[in-house]
Design a protein around this motif. Structure first.
Motif, PDB file in Angstrom:
ATOM      1  N   THR A  98       0.849  -1.184   0.000  1.00 54.93           N
ATOM      2  CA  THR A  98       0.000   0.000   0.000  1.00 54.93           C
ATOM      3  C   THR A  98       0.883   1.232   0.000  1.00 54.93           C
ATOM      4  N   GLN A  99       0.331   2.352  -0.485  1.00 54.32           N
ATOM      5  CA  GLN A  99       1.005   3.635  -0.475  1.00 54.32           C
ATOM      6  C   GLN A  99       0.024   4.712  -0.059  1.00 54.32           C
ATOM      7  N   VAL A 100       0.541   5.770   0.539  1.00 52.64           N
ATOM      8  CA  VAL A 100      -0.271   6.948   0.801  1.00 52.64           C
ATOM      9  C   VAL A 100      -0.371   7.714  -0.513  1.00 52.64           C
ATOM     10  N   THR A 101      -1.579   7.916  -0.991  1.00 55.92           N
ATOM     11  CA  THR A 101      -1.775   8.517  -2.306  1.00 55.92           C
ATOM     12  C   THR A 101      -2.304   9.945  -2.196  1.00 55.92           C
ATOM     13  N   GLY A 102      -1.947  10.760  -3.186  1.00 55.91           N
ATOM     14  CA  GLY A 102      -2.434  12.132  -3.243  1.00 55.91           C
ATOM     15  C   GLY A 102      -2.123  12.904  -1.982  1.00 55.91           C
ATOM     16  N   LYS A 103      -3.130  13.586  -1.467  1.00 58.94           N
ATOM     17  CA  LYS A 103      -2.959  14.358  -0.241  1.00 58.94           C
ATOM     18  C   LYS A 103      -3.489  13.608   0.978  1.00 58.94           C
ATOM     19  N   SER A 104      -3.732  12.317   0.797  1.00 59.97           N
ATOM     20  CA  SER A 104      -4.124  11.488   1.935  1.00 59.97           C
ATOM     21  C   SER A 104      -2.997  11.456   2.954  1.00 59.97           C
ATOM     22  N   GLU A 105      -3.335  11.205   4.207  1.00 55.20           N
ATOM     23  CA  GLU A 105      -2.334  11.212   5.275  1.00 55.20           C
ATOM     24  C   GLU A 105      -2.075   9.836   5.867  1.00 55.20           C
ATOM     25  N   LEU A 106      -2.783   8.818   5.391  1.00 51.11           N
ATOM     26  CA  LEU A 106      -2.699   7.513   6.045  1.00 51.11           C
ATOM     27  C   LEU A 106      -2.986   6.407   5.042  1.00 51.11           C
ATOM     28  N   ALA A 107      -2.245   5.311   5.186  1.00 52.49           N
ATOM     29  CA  ALA A 107      -2.536   4.091   4.423  1.00 52.49           C
ATOM     30  C   ALA A 107      -2.479   2.914   5.390  1.00 52.49           C
ATOM     31  N   ILE A 108      -3.358   1.943   5.190  1.00 54.17           N
ATOM     32  CA  ILE A 108      -3.450   0.783   6.080  1.00 54.17           C
ATOM     33  C   ILE A 108      -3.329  -0.489   5.258  1.00 54.17           C
ATOM     34  N   ALA A 109      -2.542  -1.436   5.758  1.00 54.42           N
ATOM     35  CA  ALA A 109      -2.383  -2.724   5.077  1.00 54.42           C
ATOM     36  C   ALA A 109      -2.184  -3.808   6.125  1.00 54.42           C
ATOM     37  N   THR A 110      -2.276  -5.051   5.690  1.00 52.20           N
ATOM     38  CA  THR A 110      -2.144  -6.196   6.579  1.00 52.20           C
ATOM     39  C   THR A 110      -0.823  -6.913   6.342  1.00 52.20           C
ATOM     40  N   LEU A 111      -0.104  -7.166   7.429  1.00 56.21           N
ATOM     41  CA  LEU A 111       1.044  -8.074   7.390  1.00 56.21           C
ATOM     42  C   LEU A 111       0.501  -9.472   7.628  1.00 56.21           C
ATOM     43  N   ASP A 112       0.795 -10.399   6.721  1.00 57.46           N
ATOM     44  CA  ASP A 112       0.316 -11.772   6.888  1.00 57.46           C
ATOM     45  C   ASP A 112       1.409 -12.722   6.436  1.00 57.46           C
ATOM     46  N   ARG A 113       2.059 -13.358   7.377  1.00 62.09           N
ATOM     47  CA  ARG A 113       3.159 -14.266   7.036  1.00 62.09           C
ATOM     48  C   ARG A 113       2.663 -15.519   6.313  1.00 62.09           C
ATOM     49  N   ASP A 114       1.329 -15.740   6.314  1.00 63.04           N
ATOM     50  CA  ASP A 114       0.763 -16.886   5.602  1.00 63.04           C
ATOM     51  C   ASP A 114       0.237 -16.522   4.221  1.00 63.04           C
ATOM     52  N   ASP A 115       0.481 -15.303   3.774  1.00 68.12           N
ATOM     53  CA  ASP A 115       0.059 -14.875   2.444  1.00 68.12           C
ATOM     54  C   ASP A 115       0.748 -15.751   1.394  1.00 68.12           C
ATOM     55  N   PRO A 116      -0.012 -16.467   0.557  1.00 68.29           N
ATOM     56  CA  PRO A 116       0.614 -17.361  -0.433  1.00 68.29           C
ATOM     57  C   PRO A 116       1.510 -16.627  -1.426  1.00 68.29           C
ATOM     58  N   ASP A 117       1.274 -15.344  -1.653  1.00 69.75           N
ATOM     59  CA  ASP A 117       2.126 -14.580  -2.565  1.00 69.75           C
ATOM     60  C   ASP A 117       3.513 -14.322  -1.986  1.00 69.75           C
ATOM     61  N   LEU A 118       3.669 -14.575  -0.669  1.00 70.60           N
ATOM     62  CA  LEU A 118       4.950 -14.336  -0.011  1.00 70.60           C
ATOM     63  C   LEU A 118       5.629 -15.631   0.425  1.00 70.60           C
ATOM     64  N   THR A 119       5.161 -16.737  -0.103  1.00 70.69           N
ATOM     65  CA  THR A 119       5.731 -18.035   0.268  1.00 70.69           C
ATOM     66  C   THR A 119       7.219 -18.110  -0.042  1.00 70.69           C
ATOM     67  N   ILE A 120       7.615 -17.646  -1.220  1.00 72.28           N
ATOM     68  CA  ILE A 120       9.031 -17.772  -1.610  1.00 72.28           C
ATOM     69  C   ILE A 120       9.932 -16.951  -0.681  1.00 72.28           C
ATOM     70  N   PRO A 121       9.686 -15.638  -0.487  1.00 73.51           N
ATOM     71  CA  PRO A 121      10.607 -14.898   0.387  1.00 73.51           C
ATOM     72  C   PRO A 121      10.554 -15.318   1.842  1.00 73.51           C
ATOM     73  N   LEU A 122       9.360 -15.649   2.359  1.00 71.57           N
ATOM     74  CA  LEU A 122       9.236 -15.931   3.786  1.00 71.57           C
ATOM     75  C   LEU A 122       9.510 -17.384   4.152  1.00 71.57           C
ATOM     76  N   GLN A 123       9.055 -18.313   3.317  1.00 68.90           N
ATOM     77  CA  GLN A 123       9.178 -19.728   3.668  1.00 68.90           C
ATOM     78  C   GLN A 123      10.402 -20.405   3.068  1.00 68.90           C
ATOM     79  N   HIS A 124      10.947 -19.832   2.012  1.00 66.43           N
ATOM     80  CA  HIS A 124      12.073 -20.466   1.333  1.00 66.43           C
ATOM     81  C   HIS A 124      13.338 -19.601   1.380  1.00 66.43           C
ATOM     82  N   ALA A 125      13.253 -18.379   0.844  1.00 68.20           N
ATOM     83  CA  ALA A 125      14.465 -17.552   0.711  1.00 68.20           C
ATOM     84  C   ALA A 125      15.068 -17.165   2.056  1.00 68.20           C
ATOM     85  N   ARG A 126      14.252 -16.689   2.978  1.00 69.77           N
ATOM     86  CA  ARG A 126      14.816 -16.231   4.251  1.00 69.77           C
ATOM     87  C   ARG A 126      15.447 -17.371   5.046  1.00 69.77           C
TER      88      ARG A 126
END
Length: 276
Positions: free
Chosen positions: A220-248
């Motif tokens: 996520t990014q803070v866009t335009g003149k917005s002051e806040l962005a919110i996102a979720t950290l999820d170590r079980d996110d399948p899109d992050l399997t390679i960096p979190l479960q294998h590479a690290r």
């Protein structure tokens, strides 16, 4: 919902601690409404940042800074959110303050404080006293660490936090060039952890604040003149399997060196480096 939600702030920083305190509390409420558990703010926000809002520490009303900090702590307890807040931290005169990040728990207590270890030339000679230790803290089973601004030029700090088991590095800054973002994304991908980058609105023309994934891409990014962005950290996110479960894990094993030392050979063709 799995994981943990984090809010990254990009507010305007003023020289008035009362105005800054009000801004922090307003964004804390917005973050809590978005179910964030951690809210991160930029370097120097509460007190104002040296060289930008502050030309001389004698101009700062430290009693007001302390009062605003106490109000922020009370609201953290009320909202049940963690707050990572940039501010100068005054020391006993004539010592210069630290450039710090206050770690405020969801009980409204300062549980730790990160003091910038590598200050810039101007900072160390005219404005700040350095710190010397890393800071890690855990929220809902996720481990966070802290760095500040120019420390992005010291890769050993980022690898140190990887060894300390950090899953999300909170990078609060007041950047001056666009290469800052390149370095932040590289550290996220190299160390296979999230990098949350909170910057002031004054630097939005250089890059946005946002959350960078262990792949080196933005969640996520803070866009335009917005002051806040919110996102979720999820170590079980399948899109992050390679960096979190294998590479690290693999890189951790590789750094120990045993997998290489045990495969060393005695071979003249290996030892002779001038033979084709």
């Amino acid at each position: 919902m799995t994981g943990i939600r984090i809010a990254v702030a990009q507010p305007v920083i003023s020289a008035d601690a009362r105005v800054n305190g009000e801004t922090v509390r307003r964004l804390m409420r917005k973050a809590a409404a978005g179910r964030a558990r951690v809210v991160q703010f930029p370097e120097g926000l509460l007190s104002g940042y040296a060289k930008e809002q502050i030309a001389d520490w004698s101009h700062v009303d430290w009693d007001v800074v302390r009062e605003e900090l106490e109000l922020i702590m009370a609201l953290a307890a009320e909202l049940k959110v963690w707050v990572v807040l940039g501010s100068a931290h005054p020391l006993t005169p004539p010592h210069r303050p630290h450039n710090s990040l206050y770690v405020i728990s969801d009980a409204g207590e300062i549980v730790d404080r990160y003091d910038k270890r590598f200050c810039s030339h101007t900072e160390i000679n005219h404005f700040y006293t350095p710190g010397f230790d890393p800071v890690v803290f855990d929220v809902d089973g996720y481990r966070f660490g802290c760095v500040i601004c120019v420390e992005i030029n010291f890769p050993q700090l980022f690898s140190q936090y990887e060894r300390l088991g950090v899953e999300c590095l909170l990078l609060s800054a007041y950047p001056v060039d666009t290469v800052f973002e390149v370095k932040a994304r590289a550290y996220a991908a190299i160390n296979c952890y999230w990098v949350s980058m909170s910057l002031p609105a004054q630097t939005r023309d250089l890059m946005p604040s946002g959350l960078i994934t262990p792949n080196g891409t933005y969640a996520t990014q803070v866009t335009g003149k917005s002051e806040l962005a919110i996102a979720t950290l999820d170590r079980d996110d399948p899109d992050l399997t390679i960096p979190l479960q294998h590479a690290r894990p693999w890189r951790t094993t590789a750094l120990k060196g045993d997998i290489y030392r045990t495969r060393a050979v005695t071979d003249p063709r290996s030892q002779n480096r001038t033979t084709a």
